[in-house]
Design a protein around this motif. Structure first.
Motif, short mmCIF file in Angstrom:
data_model
loop_
_atom_site.label_atom_id
_atom_site.label_comp_id
_atom_site.label_asym_id
_atom_site.label_seq_id
_atom_site.Cartn_x
_atom_site.Cartn_y
_atom_site.Cartn_z
N PHE A 84 0.85 -1.12 0.12
CA PHE A 84 -0.04 -0.05 0.00
C PHE A 84 0.81 1.24 0.09
O PHE A 84 0.39 2.23 0.35
CB PHE A 84 -0.97 -0.12 1.12
CG PHE A 84 -1.78 -1.42 1.25
CD1 PHE A 84 -2.94 -1.34 0.32
CD2 PHE A 84 -1.42 -2.30 2.15
CE1 PHE A 84 -3.84 -2.71 0.50
CE2 PHE A 84 -2.24 -3.23 2.19
CZ PHE A 84 -3.25 -3.55 1.39
N ASP A 85 2.20 1.15 -0.27
CA ASP A 85 2.88 2.38 -0.35
C ASP A 85 2.51 3.27 -1.37
O ASP A 85 1.99 2.89 -2.43
CB ASP A 85 4.44 1.92 -0.58
CG ASP A 85 5.20 1.28 0.47
OD1 ASP A 85 4.47 1.29 1.75
OD2 ASP A 85 6.37 0.82 0.43
N LEU A 86 2.55 4.66 -1.01
CA LEU A 86 2.48 5.41 -1.85
C LEU A 86 3.53 6.09 -2.70
O LEU A 86 4.43 6.15 -1.95
CB LEU A 86 1.66 6.87 -1.21
CG LEU A 86 0.33 6.41 -0.52
CD1 LEU A 86 -0.12 7.58 0.46
CD2 LEU A 86 -0.64 5.93 -1.26
N GLU A 87 3.40 6.63 -3.96
CA GLU A 87 4.26 7.16 -4.72
C GLU A 87 3.91 8.27 -5.10
O GLU A 87 2.70 8.77 -5.28
CB GLU A 87 4.71 6.22 -6.09
CG GLU A 87 4.92 4.96 -5.75
CD GLU A 87 5.58 3.90 -6.93
OE1 GLU A 87 5.37 4.53 -7.80
OE2 GLU A 87 5.79 2.67 -6.65
N PRO A 88 4.93 9.42 -5.43
CA PRO A 88 4.64 10.72 -5.97
C PRO A 88 3.71 10.61 -7.19
O PRO A 88 4.10 9.65 -8.06
CB PRO A 88 5.90 11.41 -6.17
CG PRO A 88 6.94 10.56 -5.44
CD PRO A 88 6.33 8.99 -5.18
N ALA A 89 2.89 11.27 -7.36
CA ALA A 89 1.88 11.35 -8.67
C ALA A 89 3.04 12.27 -9.68
O ALA A 89 3.72 12.91 -9.42
CB ALA A 89 0.80 12.27 -8.51
N PRO A 90 2.72 11.64 -11.05
CA PRO A 90 3.56 12.44 -12.16
C PRO A 90 3.20 13.95 -12.15
O PRO A 90 1.88 14.20 -12.19
CB PRO A 90 3.14 11.49 -13.31
CG PRO A 90 2.30 10.36 -12.89
CD PRO A 90 1.89 10.63 -11.55
N GLY A 91 4.22 14.61 -12.11
CA GLY A 91 3.99 16.10 -12.56
C GLY A 91 3.99 17.02 -11.53
O GLY A 91 3.95 18.27 -11.70
N ASP A 92 3.05 16.62 -10.15
CA ASP A 92 2.93 17.54 -9.18
C ASP A 92 3.41 17.09 -7.86
O ASP A 92 3.15 17.94 -6.76
CB ASP A 92 1.06 17.51 -9.13
CG ASP A 92 0.57 16.08 -8.47
OD1 ASP A 92 1.31 15.15 -8.11
OD2 ASP A 92 -0.76 16.00 -8.56
N GLY A 93 4.05 15.88 -7.83
CA GLY A 93 4.80 15.67 -6.46
C GLY A 93 3.78 15.30 -5.50
O GLY A 93 4.26 14.99 -4.40
N GLY A 94 2.43 15.05 -5.86
CA GLY A 94 1.61 14.55 -4.79
C GLY A 94 1.69 13.06 -4.71
O GLY A 94 2.56 12.57 -5.12
N VAL A 95 0.71 12.39 -3.83
CA VAL A 95 0.86 10.87 -3.73
C VAL A 95 -0.48 10.37 -4.57
O VAL A 95 -1.40 10.92 -4.45
CB VAL A 95 0.97 10.67 -2.08
CG1 VAL A 95 2.28 11.03 -1.79
CG2 VAL A 95 -0.16 11.32 -1.50
N VAL A 96 -0.35 9.18 -4.71
CA VAL A 96 -1.25 8.38 -5.30
C VAL A 96 -1.06 6.83 -5.03
O VAL A 96 -0.15 6.48 -4.93
CB VAL A 96 -1.52 8.33 -7.05
CG1 VAL A 96 -2.01 9.91 -7.48
CG2 VAL A 96 -0.19 8.11 -7.60
N ALA A 97 -2.11 6.31 -4.89
CA ALA A 97 -1.99 4.93 -4.62
C ALA A 97 -1.76 4.02 -5.84
O ALA A 97 -2.14 4.27 -6.94
CB ALA A 97 -3.42 4.20 -4.16
#
Length: 98
Positions: A84-97
């Motif tokens: 369930f680790d989160l990774e940065p979203a492409p382009g915005d540095g946010g997190v997505v599952a």
């Protein structure tokens, strides 16, 4: 070893779930991660009979999810294994599952 028919397994799990949600949990003690403050948004869990666990959000304490011991064990082991680790979203540095 004889294999249990899928219908039997499904019926057993449904019975377990019904029994779990029928439990009166009004007096359980809720726990949250160490270091969290009472006013902070957090996940809270309560230990139920037979190894079951209830989980809720501090922002919505009326919505409670309940897990059998087997479900909770699978979740915890998966979390420890990084499922369930989160990774940065492409382009915005946010997190997505994943």
């Amino acid at each position: 070893m004889a294999q249990v028919p899928d219908e039997d397994v499904k019926a057993r799990k449904e019975r377990e779930r019904d029994e779990l949600y029928a439990l009166d949990i009004s007096g359980v003690e809720w726990h949250s991660a160490p270091g969290t403050e009472e006013h902070e948004e957090r996940v809270e869990i309560a230990y139920l009979p037979d190894g079951a666990v209830a989980m809720r959000s501090s922002l919505d304490p009326e919505t409670v999810l309940r897990y059998t011991e087997a479900e909770w064990r699978a979740f915890v082991l998966g979390a420890r294994d990084g499922e369930f680790d989160l990774e940065p979203a492409p382009g915005d540095g946010g997190v997505v599952a994943e």
